[in-house]
Design an enzyme around this catalytic site. Structure first.
Site, PDB file in Angstrom:
ATOM      1  N   ASP A 118       0.969  -1.307  -0.034  1.00 57.01           N
ATOM      2  CA  ASP A 118      -0.361  -0.119  -0.260  1.00 57.01           C
ATOM      3  C   ASP A 118       0.799   1.463  -0.085  1.00 57.01           C
ATOM      4  OD1 ASP A 118      -1.715   2.211   0.244  1.00 57.01           O
ATOM      5  OD2 ASP A 118      -2.634   1.470   2.245  1.00 57.01           O
ATOM      6  N   ASN A 125       4.993   3.940 -11.916  1.00 55.34           N
ATOM      7  CA  ASN A 125       3.733   3.625 -12.478  1.00 55.34           C
ATOM      8  C   ASN A 125       2.264   3.963 -11.745  1.00 55.34           C
ATOM      9  OD1 ASN A 125       1.741   3.196 -14.822  1.00 55.34           O
ATOM     10  ND2 ASN A 125       1.897   0.982 -13.390  1.00 55.34           N
ATOM     11  N   TYR A 180      -6.158  14.242  -9.539  1.00 63.41           N
ATOM     12  CA  TYR A 180      -4.981  13.123 -10.314  1.00 63.41           C
ATOM     13  C   TYR A 180      -3.660  14.722 -11.015  1.00 63.41           C
ATOM     14  CZ  TYR A 180      -3.971   9.628 -13.682  1.00 63.41           C
ATOM     15  OH  TYR A 180      -3.253   8.624 -14.519  1.00 63.41           O
ATOM     16  N   LYS A 186       0.383  14.091 -10.483  1.00 61.68           N
ATOM     17  CA  LYS A 186       1.422  14.371 -11.382  1.00 61.68           C
ATOM     18  C   LYS A 186       2.424  15.070 -11.821  1.00 61.68           C
ATOM     19  CE  LYS A 186       0.008   9.859 -12.493  1.00 61.68           C
ATOM     20  NZ  LYS A 186       0.888   8.597 -12.013  1.00 61.68           N
ATOM     21  N   THR A 239      -6.402   0.485 -21.411  1.00 57.21           N
ATOM     22  CA  THR A 239      -5.924   0.061 -19.556  1.00 57.21           C
ATOM     23  C   THR A 239      -7.481  -0.805 -19.177  1.00 57.21           C
ATOM     24  OG1 THR A 239      -6.498   1.697 -18.578  1.00 57.21           O
ATOM     25  CG2 THR A 239      -4.573   1.052 -19.301  1.00 57.21           C
TER      26      THR A 239
END
Length: 265
Positions: free
Chosen positions: A76, A103, A181, A185, A216
């Site tokens: 985690d 990743n 997000y 990043k 994906t």
């Protein structure tokens, strides 16, 4: 010399394909992962939720069947001690890590707007301390701590070759409807660029890859139509196509490539 790679988020998608590509180049690979179970969203294909909920065992089995070396480690990344544990596990299995691929993502769709769904009908959440913490822990804190652990161990053993590759998303105008997000990043980008400068004397290169729309498991016909209409996007890529670029950056041939954010289209 055999390289040892640590790939986070290696249970599916780009991470799994990267683990396979690095193993094909002869590296021993530690496939770090954490399974995520999410509430069903009618606009998100079930395949994507299934992929995120699986372990990396199948990836490791495939690598071993092709003659490679790999182990799966559940960890985690929201735990600040995860980086140390991952490197300890890697060294116990294969020896010192000299390739690090950040990743993993704690992907959250949150927004400042009153909208409840995005342009593809996927559920949006308002920005909260919880959405921020989940996103930044995995996409910013974990890469920073993994880079720091990588650098510390690299310097301690007097190594002279290393590769760091991060994965990013978003752009100059942030990432509307995925605001935490995109912000997390951006933080990872900055950490990686700093590493490129600070760790260059140690023989380490550091780059960030911005994948195109990559299937994906979440890409629908509507998303494909969006890409076809877009002036900013060109392809819907496969994970293996993106992994090929990452594997190149992790090779001897890429020794002069560092400090770059490489946008794939």
């Amino acid at each position: 010399m055999r390289h040892v790679a640590l790939v986070t988020g290696a249970n599916h998608g780009i991470g799994a394909a990267t683990a396979e590509a690095l193993a094909a180049q002869g590296a021993a690979v530690v496939c770090a992962y954490w399974t995520v179970e999410e509430e069903p969203d009618p606009a998100v294909p079930a395949a994507y939720r299934t992929n995120r909920a699986q372990t990396a065992d199948a990836v490791v089995t495939g690598i071993r069947e092709r003659g490679g070396d790999a182990v799966a480690v559940a960890e985690d990344l929201t735990d600040p001690e995860a980086a140390r544990r991952l490197f300890d596990r890697a060294e116990a299995a294969f020896g010192p890590v000299d390739i690090l691929v950040n990743n993993a993502s704690g992907w959250v769709q949150d927004t400042f707007s009153p909208a409840t769904v995005d342009q593809h009908g996927r559920t949006l959440q308002p920005v909260t301390a919880s959405t921020w913490q989940r996103q930044f822990a995995v996409d910013a804190m974990a890469p920073a701590l993994l880079i720091a652990e990588f650098a510390r161990r690299h310097a301690a053993r007097g190594a002279g070759w290393g590769r760091i590759v991060g994965l990013t998303s978003g752009g100059d105008l942030g990432f509307p409807q995925e605001v935490s997000y995109g912000a997390a990043k951006a933080a990872q980008n900055n950490y990686t660029m700093s590493a490129a400068v600070e760790l260059a004397p140690l023989g380490i290169t550091a780059n960030v890859v911005h994948p195109p729309v990559t299937d994906t498991g979440w890409v629908t016909d509507e998303v494909r139509a969006f890409v076809e209409r877009s002036t900013a996007h060109v392809h819907v890529a496969t994970p293996a196509e993106v992994a090929g670029v990452i594997a190149y950056l992790a090779s001897d041939a890429a020794s002069l490539i560092t400090g770059n954010l490489i946008t794939l289209r």
